[in-house]
Design a protein around this motif. Sequence first.
Motif, PDB file in Angstrom:
ATOM      1  N   GLY A 274     -60.075 -81.292  81.184  1.00 25.49           N
ATOM      2  CA  GLY A 274     -58.745 -80.774  80.964  1.00 25.49           C
ATOM      3  C   GLY A 274     -57.337 -80.922  81.889  1.00 25.49           C
ATOM      4  O   GLY A 274     -56.941 -80.906  81.847  1.00 25.49           O
ATOM      5  N   PHE A 275     -58.024 -82.031  82.796  1.00 28.59           N
ATOM      6  CA  PHE A 275     -56.963 -82.630  83.604  1.00 28.59           C
ATOM      7  C   PHE A 275     -55.728 -83.677  83.132  1.00 28.59           C
ATOM      8  O   PHE A 275     -54.934 -84.015  84.579  1.00 28.59           O
ATOM      9  CB  PHE A 275     -57.731 -83.133  85.335  1.00 28.59           C
ATOM     10  N   TYR A 276     -55.878 -83.746  82.116  1.00 27.39           N
ATOM     11  CA  TYR A 276     -55.518 -85.409  81.653  1.00 27.39           C
ATOM     12  C   TYR A 276     -54.241 -84.559  80.607  1.00 27.39           C
ATOM     13  O   TYR A 276     -55.253 -83.974  79.727  1.00 27.39           O
ATOM     14  CB  TYR A 276     -55.999 -85.714  81.107  1.00 27.39           C
ATOM     15  N   LYS A 277     -53.328 -85.095  80.408  1.00 31.49           N
ATOM     16  CA  LYS A 277     -51.957 -84.508  79.269  1.00 31.49           C
ATOM     17  C   LYS A 277     -52.193 -85.465  78.298  1.00 31.49           C
ATOM     18  O   LYS A 277     -52.587 -84.858  77.068  1.00 31.49           O
ATOM     19  CB  LYS A 277     -50.852 -84.780  79.953  1.00 31.49           C
TER      20      LYS A 277
ATOM     21  N   LYS B 190     -54.858 -86.444  73.289  1.00 30.50           N
ATOM     22  CA  LYS B 190     -53.788 -85.477  73.739  1.00 30.50           C
ATOM     23  C   LYS B 190     -53.872 -84.529  73.988  1.00 30.50           C
ATOM     24  O   LYS B 190     -54.840 -83.752  73.378  1.00 30.50           O
ATOM     25  CB  LYS B 190     -52.473 -85.426  72.477  1.00 30.50           C
ATOM     26  N   ARG B 191     -53.709 -83.522  75.429  1.00 26.42           N
ATOM     27  CA  ARG B 191     -54.039 -82.401  75.363  1.00 26.42           C
ATOM     28  C   ARG B 191     -52.274 -81.525  75.350  1.00 26.42           C
ATOM     29  O   ARG B 191     -51.609 -81.834  75.832  1.00 26.42           O
ATOM     30  CB  ARG B 191     -55.030 -82.548  76.386  1.00 26.42           C
TER      31      ARG B 191
ATOM     32  N   GLU C 271     -46.189 -91.559  84.040  1.00 24.36           N
ATOM     33  CA  GLU C 271     -47.219 -92.268  83.297  1.00 24.36           C
ATOM     34  C   GLU C 271     -48.565 -93.170  84.357  1.00 24.36           C
ATOM     35  O   GLU C 271     -47.710 -94.374  84.596  1.00 24.36           O
ATOM     36  CB  GLU C 271     -47.208 -92.567  82.170  1.00 24.36           C
ATOM     37  N   GLN C 272     -49.772 -93.504  84.411  1.00 26.50           N
ATOM     38  CA  GLN C 272     -50.770 -94.229  85.232  1.00 26.50           C
ATOM     39  C   GLN C 272     -51.595 -95.153  84.649  1.00 26.50           C
ATOM     40  O   GLN C 272     -51.713 -94.764  83.310  1.00 26.50           O
ATOM     41  CB  GLN C 272     -51.611 -94.091  86.255  1.00 26.50           C
TER      42      GLN C 272
ATOM     43  N   ALA D 262     -51.284 -86.979  83.942  1.00 27.35           N
ATOM     44  CA  ALA D 262     -51.804 -85.704  83.775  1.00 27.35           C
ATOM     45  C   ALA D 262     -51.255 -84.941  84.143  1.00 27.35           C
ATOM     46  O   ALA D 262     -49.895 -84.735  83.275  1.00 27.35           O
ATOM     47  CB  ALA D 262     -51.856 -86.106  85.827  1.00 27.35           C
ATOM     48  N   ASN D 263     -52.096 -83.705  83.995  1.00 26.03           N
ATOM     49  CA  ASN D 263     -51.598 -82.406  83.204  1.00 26.03           C
ATOM     50  C   ASN D 263     -50.649 -81.691  84.043  1.00 26.03           C
ATOM     51  O   ASN D 263     -51.564 -80.943  85.032  1.00 26.03           O
ATOM     52  CB  ASN D 263     -52.396 -81.324  82.622  1.00 26.03           C
ATOM     53  N   ALA D 264     -49.325 -81.210  83.808  1.00 31.49           N
ATOM     54  CA  ALA D 264     -48.567 -80.642  84.986  1.00 31.49           C
ATOM     55  C   ALA D 264     -49.090 -78.906  84.713  1.00 31.49           C
ATOM     56  O   ALA D 264     -48.689 -78.506  85.583  1.00 31.49           O
ATOM     57  CB  ALA D 264     -47.015 -80.193  84.109  1.00 31.49           C
TER      58      ALA D 264
END
Length: 739
Positions: A76-79, A199-200, A221-222, A240-242
């Motif tokens: 859940g930390f990542y978009k 994607k989340r 984006e990394q 990363a999920n903002a």
Amino acid sequence: MSLSKQLYIIISIIFFMIFAGNFLISIKNTKEYLVSESITKAQDTATSLGMSLKNIIKDKTNPEIETIIKSIANSGFYKEIRLENSLFTFSESDLIIASNDLDNSIWKISNLKTPNEYGKIEKITSDLEMNQELLALENPDYHEEPVSEIDESTYSFIPSEKYINGGEIPFSFRATNEKGLKVDSTVILNIDKILVQVKRDEKFDYVPSWFINLISLSLPEQYSEINDGWQKTAVIYVSANAGEAYAKLYNQVKTATIYSFIAFLISIAILFVFVQYLLKPLKKLEKLANNIAQGKFTQIEELPFTTEIKAVSIAFNDMSLKIENMIDKLNRNLSKITKKLSKDELTSLPLKQNFETDMKDLFINKLEGYVLIIRLFELSSFAKSHTNKEINEYIKAFANILKETQLEDKNKESKVYRFFGSEFAIIAKNFNDEDIVKFIKLLQNQINKFSYACNKKDIMHIGASKITPFCTIPELLQSATESYEKATLIGSNEAFICKESSQSRTMTQWKDLVFDIIDNSKFDVRYIGDCYSLCDSTKLLMQEAFTSIKDDENKDIPIGTFVSIAEKYEKIIEFDQKVITKVINHILINNIKHEISINLSLESINNTAFIAWLEKTILKHKDISNQLVFSVTAYAVAKDIEKFKFFVDEIHKCGAKVIMKRFETKFIALDCLKNINLDSIRLARDYTNGIATDLAKQSFVESIQDLANLLNIKVYAENVKEDCDFEIIKEYNLDGSSR
């Protein structure tokens, strides 16, 4: 704005500035930390995934690749986590399988090509071929071993800019089988750049949208490159999920705001206690200043502790004492000057202006009696044969006889006045017809004795006229003078008494006339006595509303008589109300900019219902309230100063003004004047007429102006006729004068 409010505002602004600065810095640092943390974590995840996928990336269709990526994305930390293909490769078998023109024989591909608009094709050298090429470079004598025909060739597709992200690409080639059969074929391969994408949705939960719109978080984006040997085959991208960062930042902002608000309330509470302590001595100073403005010169007994305020308090005490001493000195001077102006220097008898004032007082109290005019007979002839000293002694002796002649009844009072030269007057208060006869006989006896002593047969003559409820001063004096003329025809030291009223109307007729005039508003209001500024003769300061009343025969009715009857039958309040209404309409209709004074009766200013009506009327016309000046005579005020003070205070609450006209110190003591919050006074005309040649009047006017300046009261002169008098008044800086 009060000092306490200013302090609260200043402290609040300072607190807000400090809070805002710390708050913005804190938010900025927290934001930068969260962005840095999110970027670092995304980069670490990309690097870790790249290392994990390196061993299995050779087969890009391997399902284990997607499994690994999804397991990371589920935290859940990542978009978004996305695996992109960097090297588009396909083998001969891929082409053969995709072709519909070839059977299951063993085929060999040649002449492979694709249109230029899609890109270009390069053959990938196998490891065996690479090793042989390297050995050949190192050893020129090395002979290549032929590659097995069975080995399968692999190709790399380099897309054009248009197809950089892949797509359906056509390939044409020639296939040759082991029997030598050659077949030309075209196939379409679906080249996809994205191998795996997870994607989340960004969920912000309790974070409000305005906060998200207000604060922007940039989380780039990394990525990490994945190599297969010496070639880059894929790139793993991690975003990363903002939502996580916004949630932490919002909590930080909310906590900081609540803490600051609580700290602000505590600070204001402490400030309130401090300000009350600080302002306590200032309130004493304010009270003292107000007392000084009202003529009450008190002192601050308990000096404050604060050094600066203590110094100001001492200065205020000193100023209060000095002003009090100055006003006392002015009062003493004015009292002396007033006595000098109100009494004849030779006989010490009151002058004519005092006679008029006492007559007005008599009218107000509705008393009856007689007015006597007495003249020394042929004083000019006596003066020709005697010295000045003898003349003065003669006049003084005669005046003493008039003063000392009194009836035994103490309720029967006679007061003597000297008008000028040989003319004297007496007001016989509460005298009836029998009393006036006794008094004149007693006076004649004394004069006859004086006549014998002076060896002068004819000393004086007396004319008496009865005071009626509705007569005027000029009418009385005219009647008494006519009686005097008749007395001269009778004989030496004789008198004539006029007991009959000259009025042509009965009381009932007067009542009906007054009621008709007031009920039907049968009167006009004219504006007279233009009062101009002495500094600017073109600036009109004030006019006086004068009521013009006529009877059925279009003859003028004396305003004094009319008011007296209206007061008797309790119609004066209604009359004053109608006059005020007409004046207000005049100001509104004609767009008047200057002040207009309106005369009020004593009954009106003492009536609470009238005052309530007046306040309501003034507030209804608030825009012109400062142009309304309510005028009351000094002798009317003297009847009840406390009620007049109440009237003045109520009028000031509405924004209107009050003037005391015909001001004379014999009615209103200067000590009382400083206790009445007047806007202006208008001096009795006797104080200014002839002022150019009278030093006592000059001293009086100068002292009054000095006192009025201290009490913040404007001073106007009334009906100044002579230019020389007007120039003297200008020198004393009076506020205005009518001519």
